[in-house]
Design an enzyme around this catalytic site. Sequence first.
Site, PDB file in Angstrom:
ATOM      1  N   PRO A 109       2.932   7.143  -2.570  1.00  0.00           N
ATOM      2  CA  PRO A 109       4.254   7.382  -1.996  1.00  0.00           C
ATOM      3  C   PRO A 109       5.194   8.497  -2.278  1.00  0.00           C
ATOM      4  O   PRO A 109       6.316   8.684  -1.923  1.00  0.00           O
ATOM      5  CB  PRO A 109       5.113   6.187  -2.626  1.00  0.00           C
ATOM      6  N   TYR A 113       8.399  17.866   3.813  1.00  0.00           N
ATOM      7  CA  TYR A 113       8.992  16.540   3.368  1.00  0.00           C
ATOM      8  C   TYR A 113       9.917  16.140   4.360  1.00  0.00           C
ATOM      9  O   TYR A 113       9.824  14.776   4.758  1.00  0.00           O
ATOM     10  CB  TYR A 113      10.147  17.080   2.358  1.00  0.00           C
ATOM     11  N   HIS A 169      20.481  12.622   4.358  1.00  0.00           N
ATOM     12  CA  HIS A 169      20.260  13.597   3.410  1.00  0.00           C
ATOM     13  C   HIS A 169      19.677  14.754   3.569  1.00  0.00           C
ATOM     14  O   HIS A 169      18.744  15.091   4.453  1.00  0.00           O
ATOM     15  CB  HIS A 169      19.214  12.925   2.072  1.00  0.00           C
ATOM     16  N   TYR A 202      13.583  13.538  -8.118  1.00  0.00           N
ATOM     17  CA  TYR A 202      12.119  13.371  -8.339  1.00  0.00           C
ATOM     18  C   TYR A 202      11.886  14.039  -9.827  1.00  0.00           C
ATOM     19  O   TYR A 202      12.493  15.408  -9.977  1.00  0.00           O
ATOM     20  CB  TYR A 202      11.117  14.274  -7.528  1.00  0.00           C
ATOM     21  N   LYS A 262       5.693   9.229   2.708  1.00  0.00           N
ATOM     22  CA  LYS A 262       5.004   9.410   4.003  1.00  0.00           C
ATOM     23  C   LYS A 262       4.377   8.379   4.806  1.00  0.00           C
ATOM     24  O   LYS A 262       4.167   8.231   5.882  1.00  0.00           O
ATOM     25  CB  LYS A 262       3.817  10.613   3.923  1.00  0.00           C
TER      26      LYS A 262
HETATM   27  C1  FAD Z   1       4.063  -2.048  -2.817  1.00  0.00           C
HETATM   28  C2  FAD Z   1       4.154  -0.943  -1.764  1.00  0.00           C
HETATM   29  C3  FAD Z   1       5.177  -0.116  -1.733  1.00  0.00           C
HETATM   30  C4  FAD Z   1       5.432   1.181  -0.710  1.00  0.00           C
HETATM   31  N1  FAD Z   1       6.583   1.881  -1.117  1.00  0.00           N
HETATM   32  C5  FAD Z   1       6.413   3.026  -0.253  1.00  0.00           C
HETATM   33  C6  FAD Z   1       7.641   3.971  -0.399  1.00  0.00           C
HETATM   34  O1  FAD Z   1       8.329   4.023  -1.386  1.00  0.00           O
HETATM   35  N2  FAD Z   1       7.570   4.986   0.468  1.00  0.00           N
HETATM   36  C7  FAD Z   1       6.607   5.102   1.460  1.00  0.00           C
HETATM   37  O2  FAD Z   1       6.982   5.970   2.523  1.00  0.00           O
HETATM   38  N3  FAD Z   1       5.873   4.059   1.754  1.00  0.00           N
HETATM   39  C8  FAD Z   1       5.575   3.036   0.690  1.00  0.00           C
HETATM   40  N4  FAD Z   1       4.870   2.259   1.176  1.00  0.00           N
HETATM   41  C9  FAD Z   1       3.698   2.504   2.138  1.00  0.00           C
HETATM   42  C10 FAD Z   1       4.462   1.839   3.705  1.00  0.00           C
HETATM   43  O3  FAD Z   1       5.331   0.685   3.248  1.00  0.00           O
HETATM   44  C11 FAD Z   1       3.359   1.689   4.604  1.00  0.00           C
HETATM   45  O4  FAD Z   1       2.982   2.809   4.958  1.00  0.00           O
HETATM   46  C12 FAD Z   1       3.827   0.917   5.657  1.00  0.00           C
HETATM   47  O5  FAD Z   1       4.179  -0.601   5.521  1.00  0.00           O
HETATM   48  C13 FAD Z   1       2.811   0.904   7.029  1.00  0.00           C
HETATM   49  O6  FAD Z   1       3.209   0.178   7.969  1.00  0.00           O
HETATM   50  P1  FAD Z   1       1.949  -0.640   8.707  1.00  0.00           P
HETATM   51  O7  FAD Z   1       2.637  -1.535   9.805  1.00  0.00           O
HETATM   52  O8  FAD Z   1       0.770   0.329   8.993  1.00  0.00           O
HETATM   53  O9  FAD Z   1       1.105  -1.606   7.648  1.00  0.00           O
HETATM   54  P2  FAD Z   1       1.887  -2.956   6.809  1.00  0.00           P
HETATM   55  O10 FAD Z   1       3.613  -2.585   6.673  1.00  0.00           O
HETATM   56  O11 FAD Z   1       1.094  -3.258   5.732  1.00  0.00           O
HETATM   57  O12 FAD Z   1       1.779  -4.233   8.022  1.00  0.00           O
HETATM   58  C14 FAD Z   1       0.609  -4.701   8.251  1.00  0.00           C
HETATM   59  C15 FAD Z   1       0.878  -6.306   8.473  1.00  0.00           C
HETATM   60  O13 FAD Z   1      -0.290  -6.883   9.022  1.00  0.00           O
HETATM   61  C16 FAD Z   1      -0.320  -8.068   8.606  1.00  0.00           C
HETATM   62  N5  FAD Z   1      -1.747  -8.297   8.484  1.00  0.00           N
HETATM   63  C17 FAD Z   1      -2.818  -8.039   7.565  1.00  0.00           C
HETATM   64  N6  FAD Z   1      -4.029  -8.404   7.749  1.00  0.00           N
HETATM   65  C18 FAD Z   1      -3.769  -9.202   8.994  1.00  0.00           C
HETATM   66  C19 FAD Z   1      -4.668 -10.042   9.645  1.00  0.00           C
HETATM   67  N7  FAD Z   1      -5.812 -10.490   9.150  1.00  0.00           N
HETATM   68  N8  FAD Z   1      -4.239 -10.847  10.511  1.00  0.00           N
HETATM   69  C20 FAD Z   1      -2.958 -10.714  11.100  1.00  0.00           C
HETATM   70  N9  FAD Z   1      -2.216  -9.819  10.622  1.00  0.00           N
HETATM   71  C21 FAD Z   1      -2.504  -9.414   9.176  1.00  0.00           C
HETATM   72  C22 FAD Z   1       0.261  -7.956   7.231  1.00  0.00           C
HETATM   73  O14 FAD Z   1       0.800  -9.211   6.750  1.00  0.00           O
HETATM   74  C23 FAD Z   1       1.312  -6.903   7.613  1.00  0.00           C
HETATM   75  O15 FAD Z   1       2.735  -7.695   8.140  1.00  0.00           O
HETATM   76  C24 FAD Z   1       4.550   0.972   0.219  1.00  0.00           C
HETATM   77  C25 FAD Z   1       3.416   0.294   0.443  1.00  0.00           C
HETATM   78  C26 FAD Z   1       3.405  -0.633  -0.707  1.00  0.00           C
HETATM   79  C27 FAD Z   1       2.294  -1.677  -0.194  1.00  0.00           C
END
Ligand code: FAD
Length: 389
Positions: free
Chosen positions: A292, A384, A72, A200, A296
């Site tokens: 969201p 962005y 995009h 948006y 980011k």
């Molecule tokens: C409902 C929702 C919608 C979202 N929508 C958007 C969006 O539209 N756009 C956007 O940019 N971002 C969005 N986000 C944010 C984005 O998805 C996150 O920023 C991204 O997933 C971050 O990745 P991460 O690996 O840091 O964390 P996570 O993806 O949360 O991964 C963490 C992992 O650690 C595991 N874990 C947790 N605790 C433990 C433990 N004690 N022991 C072992 N494993 C554990 C979890 O199961 C998970 O698999 C959204 C988040 C949520 C919750």
Amino acid sequence: MKVQVAIIGAGPAGLLLGQLLHNAGIETIILEQRSQEYVLGRIRAGLLEQGTCELLRRAGVGARLDREGLVHDGVELSILGRRFRIDLKQLAGKHVVIYGQTEVTKDLMDARAKSGAKIVYEAEEVTPSGFDSASPKVSYRKDGKEHTVSCDFIAGCDGFHGISRQSVPDGAIRTYERLYHFGWLGILSDTPPVSEELIYVHHERGFALCTMRSRTRSRLYLQVPLSEDIADWSDAHFWDELKRRLDPQTAAQLVTGPSIEKSIAPLRSFVAEPMRFGRLFLAGDAAHIVPPTGAKGLNLAASDVHYLSEALISWYAEKSGQALDAYSARALARVWKAERFSWSMTKLLHQFPDEGAFGRKMQEAELEYLATSKAAQTALAENYVGLPY
Ligand SMILES: Cc1cc2nc3c(=O)[nH]c(=O)nc-3n(C[C@H](O)[C@H](O)[C@H](O)COP(=O)(O)OP(=O)(O)OC[C@H]3O[C@@H](n4cnc5c(N)ncnc54)[C@H](O)[C@@H]3O)c2cc1C
């Protein structure tokens, strides 16, 4: 068991870090509390900055992204019934790519399985310890058996509710938080996106966002009060409300259909400082959350992993701790800028009844300025598409 780096969490941050370190010849284990299917089934982010795409390519998982990702060059805003486009390519020299978090996760999981590097799903009671010493450990239980992993470093990539940040003594960490009084009601639907690019929507009934996961799958959001019950939102109710917030031409083009996922996500801004505690490093949602609106969350997880992987690789290659010492400050400098952008986009586009008539006028003036000023559009575009690493 002994590895060089124990990674807690198999979200995008943990999997990407694991892949980059594995490629550099560093031995890792990833411990994930959920099943592989559960992690793959979580519908979350879908918009990647160019820097995130480059990092995924560098990790060796860019092939499907390059084939299937939708590039995009711009983004649209609909303000009180009027639509205008911000040309990201022209104003900031970069584009963004639509490619679901589920697909990023799948590509990384496939690469991990192919490499033979260790990953344990459904690991229970994962507990980091001893990270204030030179010999940290992570213990966990799997199929009723207790295991202990000795390592040089622990990477806490376990999201906002994870154990890593919770394991740090209260006095060693400072947190900053803002909660919002509304959430995003989102649906996923196998219907064609209403527009080639994201729209948006700022509307007196509340914010809306028309985004997508592919040319045949739409992701749509509505601002709703946090008190809203998902059971009260039939598909028909959702589509009706979305149409009311769109300009008449877009509403007329909207193709509706059954939802295949529906959820309400609360919005939060959160940062924990620092991101290093002895030999424990936090990355991604474990250290920070953004609303969201700026797309980011996933991209910040990727930039943290970029800094952390570089620092760990330099530790093993050059026996230098300099980059590890600098990790927290480097990552946080970018995190705070993305926090600011996500907060400002949220403030600009949502309805805040508590701000009263004056607040609403300020918002309208800022939106009008954005619609007509190249300088304002350039600032939005630059943020962005993602600030440089
Ligand atoms: C409902 C929702 C919608 C979202 N929508 C958007 C969006 O539209 N756009 C956007 O940019 N971002 C969005 N986000 C944010 C984005 O998805 C996150 O920023 C991204 O997933 C971050 O990745 P991460 O690996 O840091 O964390 P996570 O993806 O949360 O991964 C963490 C992992 O650690 C595991 N874990 C947790 N605790 C433990 C433990 N004690 N022991 C072992 N494993 C554990 C979890 O199961 C998970 O698999 C959204 C988040 C949520 C919750």
